[in-house]
Motif scaffolding. Sequence first.
Motif, PDB file in Angstrom:
ATOM      1  N   LYS A 151       5.054   1.142 -14.509  1.00 22.20           N
ATOM      2  CA  LYS A 151       5.818   0.139 -13.746  1.00 22.20           C
ATOM      3  C   LYS A 151       6.638   0.803 -12.649  1.00 22.20           C
ATOM      4  N   LYS A 152       7.196   1.949 -12.935  1.00 21.64           N
ATOM      5  CA  LYS A 152       8.001   2.662 -11.947  1.00 21.64           C
ATOM      6  C   LYS A 152       7.131   3.313 -10.876  1.00 21.64           C
ATOM      7  N   GLY A 153       6.015   3.885 -11.290  1.00 25.80           N
ATOM      8  CA  GLY A 153       5.199   4.661 -10.359  1.00 25.80           C
ATOM      9  C   GLY A 153       4.253   3.866  -9.501  1.00 25.80           C
ATOM     10  N   TRP A 154       3.888   2.670  -9.962  1.00 28.17           N
ATOM     11  CA  TRP A 154       2.852   1.905  -9.258  1.00 28.17           C
ATOM     12  C   TRP A 154       3.425   0.668  -8.545  1.00 28.17           C
ATOM     13  N   GLN A 155       4.650   0.766  -8.082  1.00 28.65           N
ATOM     14  CA  GLN A 155       5.216  -0.297  -7.259  1.00 28.65           C
ATOM     15  C   GLN A 155       4.492  -0.332  -5.915  1.00 28.65           C
ATOM     16  N   THR A 156       4.255  -1.537  -5.393  1.00 28.09           N
ATOM     17  CA  THR A 156       3.546  -1.686  -4.126  1.00 28.09           C
ATOM     18  C   THR A 156       4.332  -2.592  -3.181  1.00 28.09           C
ATOM     19  N   GLU A 157       3.951  -2.527  -1.924  1.00 30.63           N
ATOM     20  CA  GLU A 157       4.486  -3.439  -0.919  1.00 30.63           C
ATOM     21  C   GLU A 157       3.364  -3.777   0.041  1.00 30.63           C
ATOM     22  N   SER A 158       3.506  -4.880   0.753  1.00 34.93           N
ATOM     23  CA  SER A 158       2.476  -5.322   1.690  1.00 34.93           C
ATOM     24  C   SER A 158       2.543  -4.468   2.937  1.00 34.93           C
ATOM     25  N   GLY A 159       1.390  -3.902   3.283  1.00 33.33           N
ATOM     26  CA  GLY A 159       1.331  -3.079   4.482  1.00 33.33           C
ATOM     27  C   GLY A 159       0.913  -3.890   5.687  1.00 33.33           C
ATOM     28  N   SER A 160       0.673  -3.219   6.774  1.00 37.08           N
ATOM     29  CA  SER A 160       0.190  -3.881   7.968  1.00 37.08           C
ATOM     30  C   SER A 160      -0.803  -2.935   8.636  1.00 37.08           C
ATOM     31  N   PRO A 161      -1.831  -3.445   9.327  1.00 41.15           N
ATOM     32  CA  PRO A 161      -2.079  -4.870   9.507  1.00 41.15           C
ATOM     33  C   PRO A 161      -2.841  -5.475   8.321  1.00 41.15           C
ATOM     34  N   GLY A 162      -2.841  -6.786   8.239  1.00 40.70           N
ATOM     35  CA  GLY A 162      -3.705  -7.500   7.317  1.00 40.70           C
ATOM     36  C   GLY A 162      -3.172  -7.704   5.933  1.00 40.70           C
ATOM     37  N   GLY A 163      -2.024  -7.115   5.601  1.00 39.66           N
ATOM     38  CA  GLY A 163      -1.444  -7.383   4.296  1.00 39.66           C
ATOM     39  C   GLY A 163      -1.976  -6.528   3.174  1.00 39.66           C
ATOM     40  N   ALA A 164      -2.767  -5.485   3.472  1.00 41.48           N
ATOM     41  CA  ALA A 164      -3.265  -4.613   2.411  1.00 41.48           C
ATOM     42  C   ALA A 164      -2.095  -3.922   1.726  1.00 41.48           C
ATOM     43  N   LEU A 165      -2.216  -3.729   0.424  1.00 45.56           N
ATOM     44  CA  LEU A 165      -1.119  -3.122  -0.328  1.00 45.56           C
ATOM     45  C   LEU A 165      -1.010  -1.621  -0.051  1.00 45.56           C
ATOM     46  N   ARG A 166       0.208  -1.137  -0.093  1.00 45.26           N
ATOM     47  CA  ARG A 166       0.447   0.299  -0.010  1.00 45.26           C
ATOM     48  C   ARG A 166       1.492   0.661  -1.063  1.00 45.26           C
ATOM     49  N   TYR A 167       1.507   1.906  -1.470  1.00 42.99           N
ATOM     50  CA  TYR A 167       2.452   2.300  -2.501  1.00 42.99           C
ATOM     51  C   TYR A 167       3.864   2.398  -1.936  1.00 42.99           C
ATOM     52  N   VAL A 168       4.838   2.196  -2.811  1.00 37.39           N
ATOM     53  CA  VAL A 168       6.229   2.427  -2.439  1.00 37.39           C
ATOM     54  C   VAL A 168       6.503   3.931  -2.437  1.00 37.39           C
ATOM     55  N   ARG A 169       6.018   4.605  -3.481  1.00 40.35           N
ATOM     56  CA  ARG A 169       6.102   6.067  -3.543  1.00 40.35           C
ATOM     57  C   ARG A 169       4.801   6.611  -4.103  1.00 40.35           C
TER      58      ARG A 169
END
Length: 369
Positions: A151-169
């Motif tokens: 849960k701590k390591g696999w946090q994501t956020e919406s990237g750009s362009p297109g909304g593809a996910l990217r890692y927080v860390r």
Amino acid sequence: DPFRFYDNREKYLLFVTTTTEKEAIARRVGRELEFLSPRPPALKVFDAGMGDATVLGSVLEEMHWRFPTIPFLVVGKEISMEDTRIGLSKLDARFAEHPETVVVMTNMYYREAPWLRPVGGADIQWWDVPLDGTTAHEFATQLRNLGDMVKKGWQTESGSPGGALRYVRPSAMVLYRRDHAFALEHVIPTGGGVAAEYDLVIAAQPFRSRTDAPFKVNKVLAPMANALSPNGRMVVIQSTGQDPGMEIIQSVWPDEQPFQTPRAALLDELDRVLNADGFAYRFEGTDDEDSLFRYEMHALPEDVQGHIGTSMLLAAWNAAVYVAQIDAQRANEVLKSGVYLDATENVLHRHGRLWFQDESFVVTPANGI
């Protein structure tokens, strides 16, 4: 969200439980194992889209059968927190059967994951997780307790362009048996990354079907090809759309063409990029006889005749929509209208079953044996 279709858990779970896709892909990848020539200190595998580790687990079973005494280093790339959690739950028997196994799970990008080294020197979350015990039960208990770490390591956020996910860390979790740590000293990665040089790279559906060939090659396939050992093999698998599943899709959306890069287009682009400065890589299994394979919807009877139940039609429709990566909004509109029922039933009656066709090819360094 059209860009995150694969992350819909309900669609995914219905698809994998009603089709033989995972089994078929594992068999195709398994064909490569007899050609591997691992070198000390370990047989190295990189899974370019681990998912819930169903395919990887089957491949590791066959690897143990073929190489029972060779240490394994397995790196699995997966950005989905849920898939990573489920994948962990499928490793207990692998550690019990093959004690000299090291598994690394990471959420890093394709240009980073094979080396476990973030581009630009970003701070990486690195967990070293030695497992105690000797039995699958003991390992299962410990793997289930890693949920907070995931849960701590696999946090994501919406990237750009297109909304593809990217890692927080960027994160990496290194798993191995404590009682074999001494023998695995030169196999277990540390926070400094790894040298890559993989004997096998599994690239099964690692990209969106509608993405163009330059993106697929430059962002996904070429980095992984560069991570191969001199005798390494990267098996690439993707859908063809030449099957009854696509007939269902086109009976509802006649102009739909989701599969934009047949293997010929990918191979041309790979050749252009990888062999720009000379003959560095060769490609195998490129003719239809070696490349094409099928998987089926196994929830169907041997031959479909007469009336087909709504639940079976829904499962068949879901499989077709999943493979074609139709966005949720369009798929839901058709579900509400009920148009999919007749469309799906007509195709099933015409073919007597529902099957899908994948294609594959292998990339390997030209200077290998």
